[in-house]
Motif scaffolding. Structure first.
Motif: not given
Length: 207
Positions: A14, A17-18, A21, A62, A105
């Motif tokens: 995660k 993914l952040r 983003a 994402l 995001e």
């Protein structure tokens, strides 16, 4: 023997993914390299492949993560409310809060989906349609006394999303309009229009 996953595997996944983003929102998917994402995470590029197989896989994960999370939060907020107007306000508040809480995001959801391949796009659209259908049903429930065609009520839903989708572009959390005020403004503007006698926040009635 298969490699054992670390206990914090999902957290690190995660985190990637952040980080992605932020870069996808700021400079776009096509302009972002895996090296950029690795640098943003403070790891080597090779380390990314332990969590995601490619840049496209990062984008897909994402978008899927965020849109599923948004759909779940919307469903939970609506179910917790009772009357149609309260449900509509809960829907709006959920959208506004997410756009303000994680603007990068949410920006990726709006602007970078076009880079998904066809199978990935199809699966994401299915979740997206669930959110749109929720809005359509809510709008219909607001006026049970009239029959609104599916085409028209869908157009109304998309106009509503037009008020919420671009919040990250212009809204400043440090400004005088607080998130709760913004949610109320959007709901009242959609439900009653600016001509409503008690339209909030904009100003005071001129006598």
């Amino acid at each position: 023997m298969a490699r054992t996953r670390a206990l914090d595997y999902e957290d690190r996944k995660k985190d990637i993914l952040r980080a992605a983003a932020v870069l996808f929102a700021q400079q776009g998917y096509s302009e972002t390299l895996l090296e950029d994402i690795a640098a943003q995470c403070g790891v080597k590029k090779s380390s990314l492949y332990h969590y995601h197989s490619s840049k496209h896989a990062i984008l897909y994960s994402l978008i899927t993560w965020k849109i599923e999370d948004l759909a779940w939060k919307i469903d939970a907020a609506i179910e917790a409310a009772s009357a149609p107007k309260e449900k509509f306000q809960a829907f709006t508040t959920t959208l506004v809060n997410e756009y303000i809480r994680v603007p990068e995001e949410m920006t990726v959801l709006l602007t970078q989906m076009r880079y998904l391949n066809k199978p990935a796009m199809k699966s994401v659209i299915q979740i997206q349609d669930r959110i749109i259908n929720r809005a359509v049903l809510l709008i219909q429930s607001l006026r049970p006394d009239i029959e609104i065609s599916r085409k028209n009520v869908t157009a109304m839903a998309m106009l509503y999303f037009g008020m919420t989708n671009w919040i990250p572009v212009w809204y400043k959390p440090s400004g005088s309009i607080k998130p709760a005020d913004l949610s109320t403004m959007i709901s009242e503007l959609f439900l009653n229009g600016i001509s409503a006698p008690d339209f909030p926040i904009i100003g005071h009635r001129i006598s």
